[in-house]
Design a protein around this motif. Sequence first.
Motif, PDB file in Angstrom:
ATOM      1  N   ILE A  82      41.893  31.540  44.352  1.00 37.61           N
ATOM      2  CA  ILE A  82      41.278  31.869  45.645  1.00 37.61           C
ATOM      3  C   ILE A  82      40.718  33.286  45.618  1.00 37.61           C
ATOM      4  O   ILE A  82      39.577  33.537  46.045  1.00 37.61           O
ATOM      5  CB  ILE A  82      42.317  31.718  46.776  1.00 37.61           C
ATOM      6  N   ILE A  83      41.501  34.217  45.117  1.00 31.55           N
ATOM      7  CA  ILE A  83      41.086  35.623  45.087  1.00 31.55           C
ATOM      8  C   ILE A  83      39.858  35.803  44.200  1.00 31.55           C
ATOM      9  O   ILE A  83      38.906  36.514  44.553  1.00 31.55           O
ATOM     10  CB  ILE A  83      42.248  36.504  44.606  1.00 31.55           C
ATOM     11  N   THR A  84      39.860  35.149  43.036  1.00 36.19           N
ATOM     12  CA  THR A  84      38.713  35.254  42.134  1.00 36.19           C
ATOM     13  C   THR A  84      37.460  34.682  42.776  1.00 36.19           C
ATOM     14  O   THR A  84      36.372  35.268  42.693  1.00 36.19           O
ATOM     15  CB  THR A  84      39.015  34.540  40.805  1.00 36.19           C
ATOM     16  N   ARG A  85      37.579  33.534  43.430  1.00 31.82           N
ATOM     17  CA  ARG A  85      36.432  32.919  44.097  1.00 31.82           C
ATOM     18  C   ARG A  85      35.882  33.820  45.197  1.00 31.82           C
ATOM     19  O   ARG A  85      34.671  33.868  45.434  1.00 31.82           O
ATOM     20  CB  ARG A  85      36.825  31.564  44.700  1.00 31.82           C
ATOM     21  N   ALA A  86      36.780  34.542  45.872  1.00 34.19           N
ATOM     22  CA  ALA A  86      36.362  35.366  47.001  1.00 34.19           C
ATOM     23  C   ALA A  86      35.670  36.653  46.565  1.00 34.19           C
ATOM     24  O   ALA A  86      34.732  37.101  47.222  1.00 34.19           O
ATOM     25  CB  ALA A  86      37.572  35.695  47.873  1.00 34.19           C
ATOM     26  N   PHE A  87      36.113  37.250  45.466  1.00 35.97           N
ATOM     27  CA  PHE A  87      35.657  38.587  45.122  1.00 35.97           C
ATOM     28  C   PHE A  87      34.640  38.649  43.991  1.00 35.97           C
ATOM     29  O   PHE A  87      33.917  39.648  43.869  1.00 35.97           O
ATOM     30  CB  PHE A  87      36.852  39.462  44.739  1.00 35.97           C
ATOM     31  N   VAL A  88      34.596  37.637  43.133  1.00 32.41           N
ATOM     32  CA  VAL A  88      33.816  37.763  41.899  1.00 32.41           C
ATOM     33  C   VAL A  88      32.551  36.905  41.974  1.00 32.41           C
ATOM     34  O   VAL A  88      32.633  35.680  42.044  1.00 32.41           O
ATOM     35  CB  VAL A  88      34.659  37.350  40.677  1.00 32.41           C
ATOM     36  N   PRO A  89      31.375  37.510  41.957  1.00 36.13           N
ATOM     37  CA  PRO A  89      30.143  36.729  41.958  1.00 36.13           C
ATOM     38  C   PRO A  89      29.846  36.186  40.560  1.00 36.13           C
ATOM     39  O   PRO A  89      30.414  36.651  39.565  1.00 36.13           O
ATOM     40  CB  PRO A  89      29.086  37.755  42.370  1.00 36.13           C
ATOM     41  N   GLU A  90      28.980  35.227  40.491  1.00 38.07           N
ATOM     42  CA  GLU A  90      28.515  34.750  39.189  1.00 38.07           C
ATOM     43  C   GLU A  90      27.875  35.919  38.454  1.00 38.07           C
ATOM     44  O   GLU A  90      27.073  36.667  39.017  1.00 38.07           O
ATOM     45  CB  GLU A  90      27.508  33.623  39.365  1.00 38.07           C
ATOM     46  N   GLY A  91      28.269  36.111  37.210  1.00 32.29           N
ATOM     47  CA  GLY A  91      27.789  37.250  36.452  1.00 32.29           C
ATOM     48  C   GLY A  91      28.557  38.524  36.717  1.00 32.29           C
ATOM     49  O   GLY A  91      28.220  39.588  36.173  1.00 32.29           O
ATOM     50  N   GLY A  92      29.596  38.450  37.558  1.00 31.80           N
ATOM     51  CA  GLY A  92      30.404  39.616  37.874  1.00 31.80           C
ATOM     52  C   GLY A  92      31.344  39.984  36.742  1.00 31.80           C
ATOM     53  O   GLY A  92      31.279  39.433  35.643  1.00 31.80           O
ATOM     54  N   LEU A  93      32.258  40.893  37.031  1.00 32.29           N
ATOM     55  CA  LEU A  93      33.150  41.408  35.998  1.00 32.29           C
ATOM     56  C   LEU A  93      34.605  41.328  36.441  1.00 32.29           C
ATOM     57  O   LEU A  93      34.972  41.816  37.506  1.00 32.29           O
ATOM     58  CB  LEU A  93      32.798  42.879  35.679  1.00 32.29           C
ATOM     59  N   VAL A  94      35.426  40.692  35.598  1.00 31.86           N
ATOM     60  CA  VAL A  94      36.875  40.621  35.779  1.00 31.86           C
ATOM     61  C   VAL A  94      37.524  41.362  34.619  1.00 31.86           C
ATOM     62  O   VAL A  94      37.133  41.188  33.460  1.00 31.86           O
ATOM     63  CB  VAL A  94      37.367  39.159  35.817  1.00 31.86           C
TER      64      VAL A  94
END
Length: 336
Positions: A82-94
Amino acid sequence: MAGYVPGEQPRDGPFIKLNTNENPYPPSPKVFEAIRQSLTGDQLRKYPDPVGVAFRQTAGRVLGVDPEAILAGNGSDDLLTIITRAFVPEGGLVVSATPSYILYRSLAEIQGARYETVPYTSGWQTPEPWPIREAHLTFLANPNSPSGTMVTWPLVERLIENLSGPLVLDEAYVDFADSHGLHLAKSGKVIVTRSLSKSFSLAGIRFGFAVADPALIRELIKVKDSYNCDVLSLAAATAALEDREHLQVTRAKILATRQRMTHELQKLGFTVCDSQANFVWCQRKDRPVKPIYEELKRRMILVRYMAYEGYGDGLRISVGADQEIDCLLDELKQMA
């Protein structure tokens, strides 16, 4: 993508399972009673509470936090998703420290994001300065898996200050540690996630929760599945969290066994990290440990074999009941 590979879950044979960090002791008796009550009437016919109000109120009281700051999930993995879906856009950085929980990479790949790692220091601490500050999301498991070690809280606090995006403080094993970081959730930049699978013996129920600023939790609720926790898991989790005495009894047993098995493994030639979790991470300086893992499996004992580039390979061994650990040690002595 390769996808996350869970630990082996054998359905046949009398295996001693020390590979997935399950609690060797049963849940609180109050959990069974709560489940029995949920099976009466028409509770199973109706949808569950979408946000688990009763659990949030209980958790808020027990943990000393605002119930509105709590989000329930289908295990802590659900919350990490849930957290990843909320904060990370496609092409984003984790970003994550490494070696650590390998699911973080899978979550980034599902989201179409880049995934980068920051190696721990030789003492299993985070480096200073933290080299990747611009991440949309940064994961830190504390205690860490596979090492069972903890980053000191001053280091964690300095890391938070250096990040432009939120820090997810993954405390799946924190009930076996000497301290916790729940107070950091008030900062507005930290999301603390916890699991009831390990310390509360509810791995089969699948329940976890996150704690963060209430305004942030309200946004995460928009992203989660409509009914992500079922009636039985909500009832079981609420009852388990309330029974603090049961938690303390089982925790004390596990910590005592952890200390004993660490000492015995060291006597057998293993290098063992100082664990703050319900498992230990063992390595050998003289030889690889995969043959040991394979021979233990042949002898019906399952442990988790892991290998990390730059760190070598090792065995992550769950703290089982005393008789299970006795069997493990006896077999290792025969193999020495």
